[in-house]
Every structure is written in structure tokens, then in C-alpha cells.
Design an enzyme around this catalytic site. Structure first.
Site, PDB file in Angstrom:
ATOM      1  N   CYS A   8       0.736  -1.219  -0.186  1.00  0.00           N
ATOM      2  CA  CYS A   8       0.214  -0.359   0.022  1.00  0.00           C
ATOM      3  C   CYS A   8       0.731   0.700  -0.589  1.00  0.00           C
ATOM      4  CB  CYS A   8      -1.167  -0.117   1.116  1.00  0.00           C
ATOM      5  SG  CYS A   8       0.167  -0.049   2.920  1.00  0.00           S
ATOM      6  N   ALA A  32      -5.007  -3.431   9.355  1.00  0.00           N
ATOM      7  CA  ALA A  32      -4.043  -3.853   9.390  1.00  0.00           C
ATOM      8  C   ALA A  32      -4.188  -5.585  10.406  1.00  0.00           C
ATOM      9  CB  ALA A  32      -2.925  -3.307   9.892  1.00  0.00           C
ATOM     10  N   GLY A  33      -4.231  -6.318   9.610  1.00  0.00           N
ATOM     11  CA  GLY A  33      -5.285  -7.382   9.851  1.00  0.00           C
ATOM     12  C   GLY A  33      -3.435  -8.492  10.519  1.00  0.00           C
TER      13      GLY A  33
END
Lengths: 343, 356, 299
Positions: free
Chosen positions: C126, C159-160
Site C-alpha cells: 500500500c 491492518a489484519g
């Protein structure tokens, strides 16, 4: 160390050569590191922490470029610490295992304090695992801990414990706590964890030593203290004062009081340009709950843009900015200037 | 068929079985056993013991192992690869659709015991246990030849063992707090037990629940940082052993082949509705354990206690095995010293295999 | 609606969001969403939209090779290594959204056709998608750049576990992409997770250390590049700079998500998906010689 004296034994970690770097734009030199370490080692300081203010791998335009590389600073320390252990602060997201942990392991760092924002402990898992597998010591560190409730802190600390951290250190990175708040948190953590706890204070509200005492009385085993309080913002808990107070309260630190006073003198004369004080800006940053390390960039940008540094702090606090987000200072300053001062 | 790689494992199986074991397990002859979580510690030991029963006692027991990754079987248990009596089905437990119609026995051992994953991905952890158990129970309803299903819950459903309890009996309802994320795995396991009991009541599925405590032995990954894993890892890598606190916490350790034999005993000889702890009833302190590992490993290694000042409250996690002993005459055949010896030997062989 | 056929591997949030974007595209057609778990929300969403689903994984594509020409892989790095080999054998165009990095880095705004000769395109990170356009503009207007640093702040909620376990990969990949597209000598990437509620939008700052910076040339070039980015990321906005601060050239960009399936604050996840769609559309135009252009499609 026998079981009998464990209740009164407090381990002192001295991050003067790391947190202090914030106060002088990360300009500590290897010669200063070497000289300080020799005296700290003689004084019986159990752990000495060295590096850029935001840890190894943090030298950057965002946080400030170090005068010397991590390797230079760490080697200077390693060569001059015989009894004391050498520690580093490291933040995943700034540092990586490949670029920063591996070289530090090779240099012979003993203790890796792996730090995250207080709600993001799971980013430390791989680092803690890596250090642990190589037989070194990993601590978990929760920064800006005033920004989470006791329950959340316990949850995050337990993650670090599950990853293999040997201790969890709670930081008051903004110098925002009052003693009763420290007590509540440490008690909850002592209750919720099997591993011991540490506390790292900042002095924005003049509470650093008092908060540190509250922490040990609530069950913490380790305290961070810096010579003359040499550290970010208003500085840390002043090491020499803390040692004297702990001894007076009946705790054992293994530190020779006269020698740690000499250490303070040395630091004052050789490491810092001014002895830390609690400035107006620092008080506001403490009240606003903003990371102490922002003080210098905020002051510089405030004066450049002709806005009040205190207003910048208030706005950063309102936005819930975390350590490492120094780039936002510029954005806030521009917004304040555009809106003609206070929002 | 005995090969170099399974000789030691077969010796262990023979010893755990003793003289009466094969006879006691005879209901399993000619049956079909499905094991979920087939590549975990429990799954691989079950499969190894069954392979032994087939090879050395002519049991003709067909095995179906199901797990997500076949690769783990190959790396952890090469002696099981290519056997005519063993079929591997690659599947996510939540997607399980059907079992062979001739299935007579089921052991549901799916789920990871790695507490790091439980804390980093608690929702996924709970979903695998909850959905997986539900799915297996529904699939089991289709098996008209099913004689018994055995569900592996966890000792963690008891919560923290109270300091005044020497060991945990099955009727202790536990001290879990559901509103703590650290309870996620244990709460999911509690839910899985309730699901099993419901299946027994509603669908008449013949079912026994077991609560595994701490195991040791070949097939155990040393990755997750539990005390014994850490000690073994350190010994194998010539690092000092680290004990958290003063080492007074007490744990017991049950050796893999003894565990496998007891599980098969319960499966083949137990009555539906049973609930059994699965562990070793005698504990050792962590400092005794560390010293034992160093002695058995035969290496000069420091044992370091956590150098931070305060005491950590000594904890216990010990199963009360009276019920198993009463119902199945359970005893363990390996001393802790022998168990550690054999575990270290297996790990060293694997280290050599990887290097050479 | 006939378009280039696209299969999506991975039915989590990323895959589901891609599915919705593909549906909206005039150049693409989603022929299947492939997951692992029948109870996944993404698959349920696909069914509700009438899009075929499968839980057979890569086997589905092996069994039905005509189902697609382009494959988005939104699974995991480990899985992608396996998928890449199979899809290469099948001759598919692969757009990889995992950290596997098997293929070429691709940023639609700064590619003028060269990337499409490759059959596996990697969407970097990203931070990479947000900063490479800026780094590229710097590289186009300066012959020697000593150092570029990229700091991204994203909402903790976006944000996993996979992101958190792969921070090191994120950093190294972003740094490599910055060097590649700007020609700078050294680079550094930093990622901050911020838990503030309401969730913060993705914000990326690019600092550059350049001996004699030409801000005017840079600004002009940046304007061009930003226009190109906005064709596929409408809410990509320069919010500070370019300017000089403390001897650094500073540019800050904020990325708000489209909110197709992912929430709008997850601009970090959205920018990668938007870039992936743009890559697929670039492929569609390049290889299927469609002569129709609709508004919003990049010239």
C-alpha cells in the site's frame, strides 16, 4: 539472588544513551557512549540501553538522522560493558530483523526490548520469536501506555508473554500519568501476567520518580532511569534520584550510590547541552498525551510557521497521534496557520 | 513393515501396549478410523500406534488422516508415507463434507495448540474450533457404522488451577472468564464440549470427551514457547536454559505413545457420555524439569532463572487421573527421564537429517 | 457484459472488494470467486450477486482453464508461490496482491506499457502504490537523488494479522520499489499503525534528500502523475507540499478508499485493489485492442 531478597530487589535499566539521544537530535558519539558505559559499569548499573532515540533502525528523516551508525554506537558500548548487560530498543515497522536485529545480535547485544504502540502488540511477535530462538533475551514494550485502559494493556501484554517475552515494560512515553494511574495499571498487569513488569517514566508533569515508586510498590520489578533525566521532552525519571529514593525505601538495586552520582555529573558535563527541565511546551505535551520525542520537531516547525507549539501539541493529542508520526506535525502546523492560529 | 525411521517409535508403542494392550484394543480390528487434525501431535501418534498395531499385531485397521497440509505429514512422519492402510485427505475441517461410509471410529483432534496464534488471531482460532466441531458432528450423523467418536477438548477449559487444588478432577467446572481475549481458545473448547454433549443428546452420536494436558514426545514442534519446549530447544541448540520466575511452578508431562495407547483404550473401551482427563498425574517443578533436561541431554548448560526481582506466583496444571485409572487401569510406562531422552533423540535425528 | 475474463483467488475482504470492482469495470468480467471456506462472507456475497464460486482453490482453474485470462491472487504469499507456477503453465496473466513478489512491480500511473510484457505483476504494498508515483516524479526531474524515505500511517483496524506478521516484507518491498522507480541510491520505508477512532485515513509522506532540488519541475511533473493516479484512485490527494522543510523535499498524500466492500478508511487496502484493477484493465486494452474508451479510463 536468593528467593528471600527477590521482593526487595529492583532492576534498574539505564536508557540515557538511547532516550537521551532525543534531547540532542540523536547526536551522541561513540566516544561519549564508551566513556559513559565505563562509569555505568563501575557503578553496577544492571542494564544499559544504547541507540537512536526511537531505537535501532530508526535513524531517518522522519525521526532524525543519527550522528553515528547503530553499529558504531553499539560496538562502543559492547567494548565498555563488562558486568552490565547491553540493551537496545527496537520498533517493528521502523526496524527489520534482516537490517537491524541480525547485526545487533552479532555485535553481542544482550537484551532486545521490542516495542509497539500499546494497542499493537502483535507486531512484535516475529521479532520476539527471532531473538528468543537465538538464545538472547527479548522484552516486550508497550509505548504510550496511557492511551489504553488497564484491560487492554493486560491483553496486549499477555500477547507478548505468549510470544516468549521475558518481561513487559510499560512506558509513559508522554509523561502523562499520575501515580494512582500507574498503580492501577501495574496491579492489573501483575495480576494478569506470569512474567515480571517494568516501568518507564517521563517527567512532563513532574511525576517521573513518584510514578516509578508507585510502580514498584504495585509490583513492578524493573525501572528505567536516565542520568540527570537525560531523555525526550521533559526528560525521564532521574536515575540518581531514583536510586537514592529506592534505597531509602529499603529496596536493593545493586548500584553504588556515589558512583551513580558521579555518573550523573559525567552525563551533565559531557552528554547534554542543557539539563532537562519541564518547559511550558513539555507540560502541554504531557497534558495532551503526546509522545515526548515530538518536542524538538514541534518547536522547530512552530517557530517556522509562526504558530504556537502548544496549539500543535493540543491538536496532535486530539488526533491521537502515536510515536513515529512526526510527519503529521507539518500538516497540523499548516492547518493552524491557514486557520489563523487556534482552531 | 519396520524401517529405520520407525524402529524407536515402534519400540515405544510396544512398551506402552505391554502384554495386555493389543487384546484390550481388539474392538478396533478391521475397523476404519478417521482422525481430524491428522498431522498434529495427537494425530501422528495415533497414526503411528495404529500402523504398529497393523504391522505387528495384524489389526487390519484402516486409517484416514485429514488435515490442511499433506506436507507436514511428509516432513514430520515419513514412516507413515506410502502406507496402503493410510489415506490422507486434504481438507479444512470447516469444509469437511463426508466421511467414508464404513467409518467406525472418529478422533477429532483438529485445532492448533499454539497460544501465539490464539492471541494474534483469536476469531479465526474460535471459528475453526466452533465451526469445525459442528461440521464433524453433523458429518458423523451420516456414518451408520460409527461405534465411537472421541473429541479432544483441552485442559485449559478449567481456567487457572486454584492454588489449593492438588490436581484437577473432571467435575471441576473451572474458573474461566469469557470476557478476556486470553480465554478465546479455552472458551471455544468449552463450546465444543457443549456441542458434543448436544450431539450425543439430539443425534444419539456415541461420543466421549477428553481433556488433554501437557504432552511430550516425537512429533511435538518446539516452536511455541512453553517451558518444556524452551528447555528442549535450548538443549538442542546449546543455549542456556531460561526458567521464568524461581521455577516452582508445577507441570506434568505425558509421553506420546502412552497418550496414544490411552486414547485408543478410551475410544475402543469407553462408554458414550464419558469425560476423561488425558495427562500424567505426577508433576515436577520447572526447575527440576530444567535440571533433568540438562542431565539427560548430557551437555554443560547454564540454567538461568528470570533475573527480574519479583516472585512469579507458582502455578500448577496437573490432571486428576483417578477416573482413567479406575475405568481403564491406566498407568504410564515411561518415566519423565525416559520420555525426555527419547524426545531429545528424535529431535537430534531430525536435526541430523536436515543437515546431512 | 463481455469483457476480459477474470478469476479471483481468495474470498476474504480483499477478494470480495476486487469482485465488486471487477463487476463495475466495463473491460472486465468476474467469472469466479475462489475461496477455501464455504462459510466465508465473500463467497456469500458473490452468490448474492450471481457470481459463480468455488472452494477448490487453484484446482478450479486447472480444471476449467477457459474460465479466465487474468487471475487476481489475494490469498497468501505461501499459496502464491504454488499458484504462480501453475498459472504460468496455463499461460494466465497473474496479478499478485500477496507479499510473494514473484513477478514485476507494477504501478499503473507510472507504467507506459512496459509492465504488460510480463505475465506476473506484483502490486508491491500500500505504501508503495501511494509513494511510487511521487518517487517517480522526483526521479523524472532530478538526475541524482541520494535518499528517499516513505512513511505511511494506516488505521489499526485496516491492518489484519497477515499485515502485522509481514511488516518486514512490507518494508523491504516498499524500499525496493522506491529505488526501482526513482533511481535513488538508498531508501527507507516506515509503517505506523494508529488505533484512533474514528479511523484515520491512509496518509503517506515522502521525504527526499536531494542536493539541488528543483521544486518547480517536480511540482509540474507530480501534477501529471497525480492525474494519472486519480484515474483509478479518485481520492488520492496531495495534502502538503511539495515543499522544502529542514533540507528535505516533503510531499504528503492522503488516500481515502472507495468503500466498495472495504470501509472507506481502509485507503491502504483500496489503493492496492484499485491498482490491481487498473493493471487488469491495462492488460485488457493492450491485449484485446478494444477501441471503445469510456470516461474515467486512462488515456
Amino acid at each position: 539472588m536468593t528467593p528471600a531478597d527477590t521482593h526487595t530487589r529492583i532492576i534498574i535499566n539505564d536508557p540515557s544513551l538511547r532516550d537521551g539521544n532525543h534531547a540532542i537530535g540523536h547526536q551522541l558519539k561513540p566516544e561519549q557512549i564508551a566513556a559513559y558505559c565505563r562509569i555505568a559499569d563501575e557503578a553496577g548499573i544492571p542494564m544499559v540501553e544504547v541507540g537512536h532515540g526511537n531505537g535501532i533502525g530508526a535513524s531517518s528523516l522522519q525521526l532524525g538522522l543519527s550522528a553515528a551508525s547503530d553499529a558504531e554506537l553499539l560496538n562502543a558500548a559492547r567494548d565498555n560493558l563488562k558486568r552490565s548487560r547491553l540493551g537496545v530498543h527496537v520498533i517493528p515497522g521502523f526496524a527489520t530483523i534482516e537490517k537491524d536485529i541480525k547485526p545487533a545480535l552479532d555485535i553481542g547485544v544482550d537484551v532486545f526490548r521490542i516495542a509497539s504502540h500499546c494497542t499493537e502488540a502483535d507486531i512484535t511477535e516475529r521479532f520476539i520469536d527471532y531473538v528468543r530462538k537465538r538464545g538472547r533475551t527479548a522484552y516486550g514494550v508497550l509505548m504510550m501506555s496511557h492511551m489504553a485502559s488497564s484491560d487492554v494493556l493486560v491483553e496486549e501484554a499477555r500477547k507478548m508473554e505468549a510470544y516468549g517475552a521475558e518481561m513487559v515494560v510499560i512506558m509513559d512515553s508522554a509523561g502523562a500519568y499520575l501515580p494512582h494511574e500507574v498503580r492501577t495499571r501495574i496491579m492489573a498487569l501483575v495480576e494478569g501476567l506470569q512474567i515480571p513488569l517494568g516501568f518507564h517514566a517521563h517527567n512532563n508533569l513532574g511525576m517521573a520518580v513518584a510514578n516509578s515508586v508507585a510502580a514498584v510498590e504495585a509490583g513492578a520489578s524493573l525501572l528505567d532511569g536516565c542520568a540527570r533525566g537525560f531523555g525526550a521532552g521533559a526528560g525521564n525519571a532521574q536515575l540518581e534520584v531514583m536510586v537514592a529514593v529506592l534505597h531509602k525505601l529499603g529496596y536493593h538495586t545493586g548500584i553504588d550510590l556515589y558512583r551513580v552520582l558521579d555518573l550523573g555529573n559525567f552525563a551533565e558535563n559531557n552528554l547534554m547541552s542543557t539539563v532537562p527541565t519541564i518547559s511550558s511546551d513539555s507540560i502541554i505535551s504531557g497534558i495532551a498525551g503526546v509522545f515526548s520525542g515530538f518536542l524538538k520537531p514541534v518547536q522547530r516547525i512552530a517557530s517556522q510557521y509562526g504558530v504556537d507549539a502548544r496549539d500543535i501539541f493540543i491538536e496532535l493529542g486530539r488526533r491521537g497521534v502515536v510515536a513515529g508520526q512526526e510527519d503529521l506535525i507539518l500538516e497540523v502546523a499548516e492547518q493552524l496557520r491557514a486557520s489563523g492560529g487556534k482552531q | 513393515m519396520t524401517t529405520v525411521s520407525n524402529t524407536a517409535l515402534y519400540d515405544d508403542c510396544a512398551r506402552s501396549l505391554g502384554n495386555q494392550g493389543a487384546a484390550a484394543l481388539s474392538p478396533l480390528r478391521h475397523g476404519t478410523l478417521v482422525i481430524t487434525g491428522g498431522t498434529g501431535f495427537v494425530g501422528l501418534w495415533m497414526a503411528t500406534l495404529c500402523a504398529f498395531l497393523n504391522d505387528c499385531h495384524g489389526f487390519n485397521l484402516k486409517l484416514v488422516l485429514t488435515a490442511r497440509r499433506y506436507g507436514r505429514l511428509v516432513t514430520a512422519a515419513p514412516h507413515l508415507v506410502g502406507r496402503a492402510d493410510l489415506r490422507f485427505v486434504s481438507a479444512d475441517i470447516r469444509q469437511f463434507i463426508e466421511m467414508p461410509s464404513e467409518t467406525s471410529w472418529i478422533i477429532h483432534a483438529a485445532g492448533t495448540p499454539d497460544s501465539r496464534i490464539h492471541l494474534s488471531s483469536p476469531m479465526e482460532t474460535m471459528a475453526v474450533i466452533a465451526e469445525g466441531t459442528y461440521r464433524i458432528l453433523r458429518v458423523a450423523e451420516q456414518c451408520d457404522n460409527l461405534r465411537m467418536m472421541l473429541h479432544l477438548s483441552s485442559a485449559l477449559v478449567y481456567g487457572t488451577q486454584p492454588l489449593d487444588m492438588a490436581s484437577l478432577p473432571e467435575d471441576f467446572t473451572g474458573t474461566l472468564n469469557p470476557a478476556a481475549v486470553t480465554s478465546a481458545y479455552a472458551e471455544a473448547k468449552r463450546y465444543s464440549e457443549a456441542l458434543c454433549v448436544s450431539a450425543r443428546s439430539q443425534s444419539r452420536t456415541p461420543l466421549i470427551i477428553t481433556r488433554p494436558f501437557t504432552f511430550l514426545g516425537p512429533f511435538q514442534s518446539l516452536e511455541a514457547p512453553w517451558a518444556l519446549n524452551n528447555f528442549l530447544y535450548s538443549a538442542l541448540h546449546n543455549q542456556p536454559l531460561k526458567v521464568l520466575g524461581d521455577g516452582r511452578s508445577v507441570r506434568s508431562h505425558f509421553y506420546g505413545s502412552d497418550m496414544a495407547f490411552l486414547l485408543l483404550r478410551i475410544l475402543s473401551g469407553g462408554r458414550s457420555g464419558g469425560l476423561y482427563n488425558l495427562g500424567h498425574p505426577i508433576g515436577t517443578t520447572l526447575s527440576e524439569l530444567a535440571e533433568l533436561v540438562v542431565r539427560v541431554a548430557g551437555v554443560q548448560l547454564d540454567i538461568r532463572y528470570n533475573t527480574a526481582g519479583r516472585q512469579i506466583a507458582a502455578s500448577r496444571l496437573i490432571p486428576d487421573m483417578t477416573r482413567c485409572h479406575h475405568d481403564f487401569g491406566f498407568t504410564s510406562t515411561f518415566t519423565l527421564t525416559e520420555a525426555i531422552e527419547r524426545t531429545l533423540a528424535w529431535n537430534r535425528r531430525r536435526q541430523d537429517e536436515v543437515m546431512g | 457484459m463481455a469483457g476480459v475474463k477474470v478469476a479471483i483467488l481468495g474470498s476474504g475482504n480483499i477478494g470480495a472488494d476486487l469482485m465488486i470492482k471487477v463487476r463495475r469495470s466495463e473491460l472486465l468480467e468476474c467469472t469466479v470467486l475462489i475461496g477455501r471456506n464455504l462459510s466465508s462472507l465473500g463467497l456469500a456475497k458473490a452468490q448474492s450477486l450471481g457470481i459463480p464460486i468455488s472452494v477448490e482453490g487453484i484446482n478450479y482453474i486447472e480444471k476449467h482453464p477457459d474460465c479466465c485470462d487474468v487471475v487476481f491472487d489475494a490469498t497468501s504469499a505461501a499459496s502464491h508461490f504454488e499458484h504462480a507456477v501453475i498459472l504460468s503453465r496455463l499461460g494466465k496473466m497473474v496479478i499478485d496482491l500477496t507479499p510473494a513478489k514473484v513477478g514485476e512491480f507494477y504501478v499503473p500511473a507510472v507504467d507506459f506499457g512496459t509492465g504488460l510484457q510480463f505475465r506476473n505483476l506484483n502490486m508491491i504494498t500500500c505504501g508503495g502504490q501511494a509513494s511510487v508515483p511521487i518517487a517517480y516524479a522526483l526521479g523524472q526531474t532530478h538526475t541524482k537523488i541520494d535518499y528517499i524515505e516513505v512513511i505511511s500511517s494506516i488505521a489499526s483496524r485496516s491492518a489484519g494479522p497477515a499485515t502485522r506478521r509481514n511488516l518486514d516484507e512490507y518494508i523491504h518491498t516498499t524500499e525496493a520499489a522506491i529505488r526501482r522507480f526513482s533511481g535513488c541510491l538508498t531508501s527507507k520505508a516506515i509503517l505506523n499503525l494508529n488505533p484512533a477512532i474514528p479511523c484515520i485515513n491512509m496518509q503517506t509522506t515522502v521525504f527526499a534528500k536531494i542536493a539541488n532540488p528543483d521544486l518547480e519541475a517536480f511540482r509540474n511533473k507530480l501534477d501529471d502523475v497525480v492525474q494519472r493516479v486519480r484515474a483509478y484512485v479518485p481520492k488520492y490527494e496531495i495534502i502538503v507540499g511539495p515543499k522544502l522543510d529542514n533540507d528535505r523535499v516533503v510531499t504528503m498524500v492522503r488516500v481515502k478508499g472507495r468503500g466498495d466492500y472495504l470501509p472507506p478508511y481502509a485507503g491502504n487496502l483500496d489503493i492496492i485493489n484499485c491498482a490491481a484493477i487498473a493493471a487488469a484493465e491495462d492488460f485488457a486494452m493492450h491485449h484485446h485492442q478494444l477501441s471503445q474508451f469510456t470516461s474515467g479510463v486512462r488515456p
